[in-house]
Design a protein around this motif. Structure first.
Motif, mmCIF file in Angstrom:
data_model
loop_
_atom_site.group_PDB
_atom_site.id
_atom_site.type_symbol
_atom_site.label_atom_id
_atom_site.label_comp_id
_atom_site.label_asym_id
_atom_site.label_seq_id
_atom_site.Cartn_x
_atom_site.Cartn_y
_atom_site.Cartn_z
ATOM 1 N N UNK A 183 0.833 -1.205 0.000
ATOM 2 C CA UNK A 183 0.000 0.000 0.000
ATOM 3 C C UNK A 183 0.868 1.255 0.000
ATOM 4 N N UNK A 184 1.895 1.256 0.834
ATOM 5 C CA UNK A 184 2.773 2.420 0.915
ATOM 6 C C UNK A 184 3.565 2.608 -0.372
ATOM 7 N N UNK A 185 3.984 1.497 -0.973
ATOM 8 C CA UNK A 185 4.772 1.581 -2.214
ATOM 9 C C UNK A 185 3.929 2.129 -3.364
ATOM 10 N N UNK A 186 2.689 1.715 -3.457
ATOM 11 C CA UNK A 186 1.813 2.194 -4.539
ATOM 12 C C UNK A 186 1.454 3.665 -4.330
ATOM 13 N N UNK A 187 1.232 4.055 -3.077
ATOM 14 C CA UNK A 187 0.882 5.456 -2.793
ATOM 15 C C UNK A 187 2.110 6.345 -2.692
ATOM 16 N N UNK A 188 3.333 5.739 -2.661
ATOM 17 C CA UNK A 188 4.582 6.484 -2.473
ATOM 18 C C UNK A 188 4.536 7.318 -1.204
ATOM 19 N N UNK A 190 4.507 6.787 3.269
ATOM 20 C CA UNK A 190 4.519 5.976 4.471
ATOM 21 C C UNK A 190 3.341 6.336 5.374
ATOM 22 N N UNK A 191 3.088 5.480 6.345
ATOM 23 C CA UNK A 191 2.053 5.791 7.328
ATOM 24 C C UNK A 191 2.402 7.096 8.042
ATOM 25 N N UNK A 192 1.419 7.959 8.165
ATOM 26 C CA UNK A 192 1.659 9.265 8.775
ATOM 27 C C UNK A 192 1.878 10.359 7.759
ATOM 28 N N UNK A 193 1.825 10.006 6.452
ATOM 29 C CA UNK A 193 1.950 11.018 5.405
ATOM 30 C C UNK A 193 3.359 11.336 4.984
ATOM 31 N N UNK A 194 4.333 10.506 5.346
ATOM 32 C CA UNK A 194 5.723 10.765 4.960
ATOM 33 C C UNK A 194 5.966 10.243 3.539
ATOM 34 N N UNK A 195 6.440 11.097 2.671
ATOM 35 C CA UNK A 195 6.680 10.747 1.279
ATOM 36 C C UNK A 195 7.886 9.817 1.151
ATOM 37 N N UNK A 196 7.764 8.851 0.236
ATOM 38 C CA UNK A 196 8.874 7.930 -0.036
ATOM 39 C C UNK A 196 9.735 8.543 -1.140
ATOM 40 N N UNK A 197 11.000 8.775 -0.895
ATOM 41 C CA UNK A 197 11.845 9.413 -1.921
ATOM 42 C C UNK A 197 12.076 8.486 -3.111
ATOM 43 N N UNK A 198 12.222 9.092 -4.287
ATOM 44 C CA UNK A 198 12.513 8.355 -5.528
ATOM 45 C C UNK A 198 11.476 7.257 -5.815
ATOM 46 N N UNK A 199 10.226 7.536 -5.518
ATOM 47 C CA UNK A 199 9.134 6.571 -5.713
ATOM 48 C C UNK A 199 8.228 7.052 -6.840
ATOM 49 N N UNK A 200 7.866 6.146 -7.723
ATOM 50 C CA UNK A 200 6.963 6.460 -8.840
ATOM 51 C C UNK A 200 5.687 5.641 -8.717
ATOM 52 N N UNK A 201 4.573 6.302 -8.742
ATOM 53 C CA UNK A 201 3.298 5.606 -8.603
ATOM 54 C C UNK A 201 2.936 4.903 -9.907
ATOM 55 N N UNK A 202 2.170 3.808 -9.840
ATOM 56 C CA UNK A 202 1.756 3.112 -11.068
ATOM 57 C C UNK A 202 0.974 4.034 -11.995
#
Length: 258
Positions: A183-188, A190-202
């Protein structure tokens, strides 16, 4: 003289009193005896042991025990021989010998499409079951249609197909038959609203490719499970509480199918 007469009268009175007292005591003794007899013939008053209450979850006496589903460690997954909805998946098992799951599924696929193998002899399907034996002996594989009660492949297929439809229709499909890391990987995020760096959504196109896709094959390799869809995409599933999709895209499931 009057004195002797007086003593005589007193002795008579005392005698009468003694007789009366003895009669009273005898009557009391008889009453006690009668009461004691009645008590001995009456039902016992000793405290009885109250039976322990039974719970709703305790099986009644002589009840049929619930059958536990046992899975053989040589299950190699399943594949489809007909369009989705016509027949369930065919579950492949290694019965004897050191046959890889990749080869076991390959042998069964070849048999069902009518390709003859020079190194294998196959019999069936008979009542939905097929058995293939290597001509050199010692190695046997089998296949049967997935059963909803006994084969987890049936549930894997159902969960994966339901996930695909929701994944294609909703951009925010997190939580629907997916693990939290996916879930976190698809939304880029983390829980709590922290953005995942260098992440591309489908992309939308990638999502929509699952709209009419259906599971065509399931591979099992040790503890890992992967599913191949009719659109050519692979996913991985994990069985934590039920089955959930754990990896999508990239190299998901490729090692399991090798």
């Amino acid at each position: 003289m009057p004195t002797p007469r007086i003593f005589s009268d007193l002795r008579g009175s005392v005698t009468l009193l003694v007789v009366a007292a003895v009669g009273i005591l005898a009557a009391l003794a008889i009453g006690d005896a009668l009461r004691s007899g009645r008590s001995s013939s009456a039902p016992g008053t000793a405290p009885t042991t109250t039976p322990a209450p039974t719970t709703d979850t305790a099986p009644p006496p002589n009840s049929t025990p619930v059958r536990e589903v046992a899975r053989a460690p040589n299950t190699c997954g399943a594949f489809r021989i007909a369009p989705s909805g016509d027949y369930p998946l065919l579950v492949v098992d290694v019965v004897a010998g050191n046959v890889t799951c990749h080869d076991a599924r390959r042998v069964m696929k070849a048999h069902y499409v009518g390709l003859q193998s020079g190194s294998w002899i196959c019999h069936g399907p008979a009542e939905g079951d097929v058995r293939c034996r290597r001509r050199s002996g010692g190695e046997t594989v089998s296949a049967h249609f997935a059963d909803a009660l006994e084969d987890p492949e049936w549930e894997m297929e159902r969960i994966a197909n339901r996930w695909a439809r929701v994944f294609a229709a909703r951009e925010r499909s997190c939580g629907f038959h997916m693990t939290q890391p996916l879930c976190e990987r698809i939304a880029c995020e983390r829980a709590g609203g922290f953005k995942i760096p260098n992440c591309t959504r489908p992309t939308t196109a990638y999502r929509r490719s699952f709209e009419k896709a259906r599971v065509e094959e399931i591979a099992v390799r040790g503890e890992r499970v992967a599913a191949r869809f009719s659109n050519g995409e692979l996913i991985e599933l994990v069985g934590v509480v039920g089955w959930s999709v754990h990896k999508v895209g990239g190299n998901a499931g490729r090692k399991v199918f090798e």
